[in-house]
Design an enzyme around this catalytic site. Structure first.
Site, PDB file in Angstrom:
ATOM      1  N   ARG A 121      53.249   5.490  49.985  1.00  0.00           N
ATOM      2  CA  ARG A 121      52.789   4.380  50.837  1.00  0.00           C
ATOM      3  C   ARG A 121      52.385   4.821  52.240  1.00  0.00           C
ATOM      4  NH1 ARG A 121      57.207   2.132  48.138  1.00  0.00           N
ATOM      5  NH2 ARG A 121      56.529   0.743  46.459  1.00  0.00           N
ATOM      6  N   LYS A 143      38.501   4.762  58.118  1.00  0.00           N
ATOM      7  CA  LYS A 143      37.997   4.405  56.777  1.00  0.00           C
ATOM      8  C   LYS A 143      38.219   5.609  55.874  1.00  0.00           C
ATOM      9  CE  LYS A 143      34.463   0.901  57.452  1.00  0.00           C
ATOM     10  NZ  LYS A 143      33.025   0.575  57.318  1.00  0.00           N
ATOM     11  N   GLU A 185      23.466  10.229  62.808  1.00  0.00           N
ATOM     12  CA  GLU A 185      24.537   9.296  63.208  1.00  0.00           C
ATOM     13  C   GLU A 185      24.639   9.230  64.736  1.00  0.00           C
ATOM     14  OE1 GLU A 185      26.081   7.305  61.142  1.00  0.00           O
ATOM     15  OE2 GLU A 185      26.037   8.252  59.167  1.00  0.00           O
ATOM     16  N   LYS A 227      32.150   4.902  69.125  1.00  0.00           N
ATOM     17  CA  LYS A 227      32.784   4.482  67.869  1.00  0.00           C
ATOM     18  C   LYS A 227      34.203   3.986  68.138  1.00  0.00           C
ATOM     19  CE  LYS A 227      33.700   5.104  63.097  1.00  0.00           C
ATOM     20  NZ  LYS A 227      33.414   5.727  61.833  1.00  0.00           N
ATOM     21  N   GLU A 237      36.758  -4.314  60.296  1.00  0.00           N
ATOM     22  CA  GLU A 237      35.403  -4.796  60.037  1.00  0.00           C
ATOM     23  C   GLU A 237      35.353  -6.276  59.663  1.00  0.00           C
ATOM     24  OE1 GLU A 237      32.834  -1.803  58.260  1.00  0.00           O
ATOM     25  OE2 GLU A 237      31.651  -3.392  57.353  1.00  0.00           O
ATOM     26  N   ARG A 241      32.467  -4.372  63.790  1.00  0.00           N
ATOM     27  CA  ARG A 241      32.402  -2.999  63.263  1.00  0.00           C
ATOM     28  C   ARG A 241      31.193  -2.771  62.351  1.00  0.00           C
ATOM     29  NH1 ARG A 241      37.232   1.067  61.312  1.00  0.00           N
ATOM     30  NH2 ARG A 241      35.833   2.701  60.591  1.00  0.00           N
ATOM     31  N   ASN A 245      26.980   0.139  60.746  1.00  0.00           N
ATOM     32  CA  ASN A 245      26.210   0.345  59.514  1.00  0.00           C
ATOM     33  C   ASN A 245      24.706   0.216  59.734  1.00  0.00           C
ATOM     34  OD1 ASN A 245      28.579   0.723  58.130  1.00  0.00           O
ATOM     35  ND2 ASN A 245      28.782  -1.442  57.596  1.00  0.00           N
ATOM     36  N   HIS A 248      22.244   1.639  57.283  1.00  0.00           N
ATOM     37  CA  HIS A 248      22.973   1.962  56.057  1.00  0.00           C
ATOM     38  C   HIS A 248      22.559   1.114  54.853  1.00  0.00           C
ATOM     39  CE1 HIS A 248      25.282   4.381  58.784  1.00  0.00           C
ATOM     40  NE2 HIS A 248      26.155   4.738  57.874  1.00  0.00           N
ATOM     41  N   HIS A 252      21.732   3.396  51.969  1.00  0.00           N
ATOM     42  CA  HIS A 252      22.469   3.419  50.696  1.00  0.00           C
ATOM     43  C   HIS A 252      21.522   3.231  49.519  1.00  0.00           C
ATOM     44  CE1 HIS A 252      26.612   2.344  52.575  1.00  0.00           C
ATOM     45  NE2 HIS A 252      26.408   3.640  52.519  1.00  0.00           N
ATOM     46  N   HIS A 265      23.886  12.025  53.079  1.00  0.00           N
ATOM     47  CA  HIS A 265      24.173  10.693  53.625  1.00  0.00           C
ATOM     48  C   HIS A 265      23.427  10.462  54.952  1.00  0.00           C
ATOM     49  CE1 HIS A 265      26.380   7.085  54.660  1.00  0.00           C
ATOM     50  NE2 HIS A 265      26.704   7.632  55.829  1.00  0.00           N
TER      51      HIS A 265
HETATM   52  P1  NAD Z   1      30.401  17.037  53.212  1.00  0.00           P
HETATM   53  O1  NAD Z   1      31.786  16.661  53.433  1.00  0.00           O
HETATM   54  O2  NAD Z   1      29.886  17.092  51.828  1.00  0.00           O
HETATM   55  O3  NAD Z   1      30.147  18.453  53.877  1.00  0.00           O
HETATM   56  C1  NAD Z   1      28.855  19.013  53.787  1.00  0.00           C
HETATM   57  C2  NAD Z   1      28.863  20.460  53.308  1.00  0.00           C
HETATM   58  O4  NAD Z   1      29.128  21.298  54.412  1.00  0.00           O
HETATM   59  C3  NAD Z   1      29.912  20.802  52.253  1.00  0.00           C
HETATM   60  O5  NAD Z   1      29.310  21.609  51.286  1.00  0.00           O
HETATM   61  C4  NAD Z   1      30.958  21.577  53.024  1.00  0.00           C
HETATM   62  O6  NAD Z   1      31.610  22.518  52.225  1.00  0.00           O
HETATM   63  C5  NAD Z   1      30.137  22.250  54.086  1.00  0.00           C
HETATM   64  N1  NAD Z   1      30.842  22.525  55.345  1.00  0.00           N
HETATM   65  C6  NAD Z   1      31.674  21.692  56.003  1.00  0.00           C
HETATM   66  N2  NAD Z   1      31.995  22.196  57.183  1.00  0.00           N
HETATM   67  C7  NAD Z   1      31.383  23.396  57.282  1.00  0.00           C
HETATM   68  C8  NAD Z   1      31.302  24.380  58.296  1.00  0.00           C
HETATM   69  N3  NAD Z   1      31.902  24.215  59.477  1.00  0.00           N
HETATM   70  N4  NAD Z   1      30.588  25.496  58.045  1.00  0.00           N
HETATM   71  C9  NAD Z   1      29.928  25.648  56.872  1.00  0.00           C
HETATM   72  N5  NAD Z   1      29.926  24.740  55.899  1.00  0.00           N
HETATM   73  C10 NAD Z   1      30.644  23.611  56.106  1.00  0.00           C
HETATM   74  O7  NAD Z   1      29.371  16.077  54.000  1.00  0.00           O
HETATM   75  P2  NAD Z   1      29.504  15.178  55.318  1.00  0.00           P
HETATM   76  O8  NAD Z   1      28.112  14.863  55.700  1.00  0.00           O
HETATM   77  O9  NAD Z   1      30.406  15.753  56.320  1.00  0.00           O
HETATM   78  O10 NAD Z   1      30.222  13.855  54.771  1.00  0.00           O
HETATM   79  C11 NAD Z   1      29.584  12.975  53.896  1.00  0.00           C
HETATM   80  C12 NAD Z   1      30.607  12.016  53.347  1.00  0.00           C
HETATM   81  O11 NAD Z   1      31.182  11.297  54.433  1.00  0.00           O
HETATM   82  C13 NAD Z   1      30.054  10.995  52.378  1.00  0.00           C
HETATM   83  O12 NAD Z   1      30.906  10.928  51.267  1.00  0.00           O
HETATM   84  C14 NAD Z   1      30.121   9.686  53.165  1.00  0.00           C
HETATM   85  O13 NAD Z   1      30.315   8.576  52.327  1.00  0.00           O
HETATM   86  C15 NAD Z   1      31.292   9.922  54.052  1.00  0.00           C
HETATM   87  N6  NAD Z   1      31.314   9.118  55.289  1.00  0.00           N
HETATM   88  C16 NAD Z   1      32.472   8.470  55.598  1.00  0.00           C
HETATM   89  C17 NAD Z   1      32.542   7.734  56.764  1.00  0.00           C
HETATM   90  C18 NAD Z   1      33.833   7.054  57.143  1.00  0.00           C
HETATM   91  O14 NAD Z   1      33.840   6.291  58.098  1.00  0.00           O
HETATM   92  N7  NAD Z   1      34.923   7.348  56.477  1.00  0.00           N
HETATM   93  C19 NAD Z   1      31.433   7.638  57.626  1.00  0.00           C
HETATM   94  C20 NAD Z   1      30.271   8.330  57.271  1.00  0.00           C
HETATM   95  C21 NAD Z   1      30.219   9.069  56.097  1.00  0.00           C
HETATM   96  N1  GLY Z   2      30.852   4.591  59.279  1.00  0.00           N
HETATM   97  C1  GLY Z   2      31.082   3.200  59.436  1.00  0.00           C
HETATM   98  C2  GLY Z   2      32.443   2.837  59.914  1.00  0.00           C
HETATM   99  O1  GLY Z   2      33.262   3.686  60.194  1.00  0.00           O
HETATM  100  O2  GLY Z   2      32.744   1.680  60.005  1.00  0.00           O
END
Ligand code: NAD
Ligand code: GLY
Length: 359
Positions: A121, A143, A185, A227, A237, A241, A245, A248, A252, A265
């Protein structure tokens, strides 16, 4: 080093941003943890590059660490990976005093954060983002979650980390395409909340995309401040919040229409912001020259501005699937001006189609 605070009363936490601060992680988290037991969730390629620095930092502070490697890629952001993490935590008999460190990009952060939110939990979670997108967006705000075969990010929890530690030096090894996805972003924050920051980006976009350390640090800090401010006002949200998006809804749809394989993304968000800016002007909500400034900045940064090879019908279809998931309403975040946006639903389908086709 900069330290910002996400003001959420008892769930509030610091975001540390600086060059080379990965070596200080042990010292930062030591006063916050409840025990020395820590599990690190990351992927093999990130660990290959940075294990030395992070491990040394934690061992120097007396931490008892275990490494949990998860496979990279959006298709592993699922409950199976989370279940594998639970197995490892249970086998190690991690109790409620233990902590989980999510060390990587948005995928590691979302999966690791969700495992921390749900294991016993909820155990302490630390986010150590290593992509630009994760440093300016996904690691901040709580999130967490995974994908379901029926939709992206459909399973999840709001679960705030105990701290975010963003070492900007890790971005030096990030592939350029991934770096630019994070720039999308950053541009988003200027459009939704800060016209001055947007003007700064217009002036400094060359420096930003070429990794100038002062411009990059300022852009990451300002993005996190903006943010953090939104999250502090509307953690779950219920309204405000949703402005995060911007771009987005279309983004999406572009990602979904291409099976999440063609665009990152951040690239989907870039294309989505172009379409949202165009739609805003088309609806008479913002001036055309302001929408054009947004499109020009995205173009100048080297991000895609249209979904090459994707048919309009495919994007419209993907939005209909989204609409079903969102109880029948497709919501758009549209521009009033640079620095100000509003949520809109009930946009006529014809106008959406015109924006997508670039008419
Ligand atoms: P990712 O996590 O896939 O990382 C991208 C690539 O870069 C991977 O192959 C990773 O191994 C590599 N990598 C990471 N750090 C590195 C570094 N310092 N040096 C070399 N390689 C490195 O992609 P991302 O763009 O970071 O994240 C995308 C994800 O985030 C999606 O799933 C999306 O839905 C999510 N997201 C979540 C939120 C949230 O608020 N939680 C917001 C935006 C996006
Ligand atoms: N990336 C959108 C949020 O964190 O709400």
């Amino acid at each position: 080093m900069d330290t910002l605070r996400v003001e959420l009363a008892e769930r509030g936490y610091n975001i540390h941003i600086g060059q080379g601060i990965l070596k200080d992680v042990g010292a930062y988290i030591k006063p916050i943890v409840l025990s020395e037991k820590v599990s690190i969730v990351t992927n093999p390629s990130i660990w290959d590059i940075y294990s030395n620095i992070l491990e040394t930092s934690l061992l120097a502070e007396g931490f008892d660490i275990d490494l949990i490697l998860i496979p990279p890629g959006e298709n592993h952001k699922n409950l199976k990976t989370v279940s594998d993490i639970y197995d490892r935590l249970l086998k190690r008999r991690m109790d409620r005093t233990a902590s989980l460190i999510a060390f990587g990009g948005g995928i590691v952060g979302d999966v690791g954060g969700f495992a921390a939110a749900t294991y016993l939990r909820g155990i302490n979670c630390f986010q150590i983002p290593t992509t630009l997108l994760a440093q300016v967006d996904s690691s901040v705000g709580g999130k967490t979650g995974v994908n379901h075969p029926m939709g992206k990010n459909m399973i999840g929890a709001f679960y705030q980390p105990r701290a975010v530690i963003a070492d900007t030096a890790t971005l030096k090894t990030l592939p350029r395409r991934e770096f630019l996805a994070g720039v999308a972003e950053i541009i988003k924050y200027g459009v939704i909340a800060d016209s001055g920051f947007f003007a700064y980006l217009e002036k400094n976009i060359e420096g930003l995309i070429n990794g100038d350390s002062n411009i990059l640090s300022y852009s990451i800090r300002r993005s996190c401040e903006l943010k953090a401010d939104v999250v502090a006002k509307d953690e779950r949200e219920s309204g405000l919040r949703a402005i995060l998006n911007f771009g987005h809804t279309f983004g999406h749809a572009v990602e979904a229409a291409t099976g999440y394989e063609e665009y990152l993304h951040g690239e989907g968000v870039a294309i989505g912001m172009v379409l949202a800016a165009r739609l805003s002007a088309k609806m008479g909500l913002c001036r055309e020259d302001e929408a054009n400034r947004v499109i020009a900045l995205i173009e100048k940064s080297g991000l895609p501005v249209s979904a090459e090879g994707v048919k309009i019908e495919e994007i419209m279809e993907a939005m209909k699937v989204d609409k079903k998931a969102a109880a029948g309403k497709v919501r758009f975040v549209l521009m009033n001006s640079i620095g100000s946006v509003s949520l809109k639903s009930d946009i006529p389908e014809g106008k959406i189609a015109e924006a997508v086709s670039g008419k």
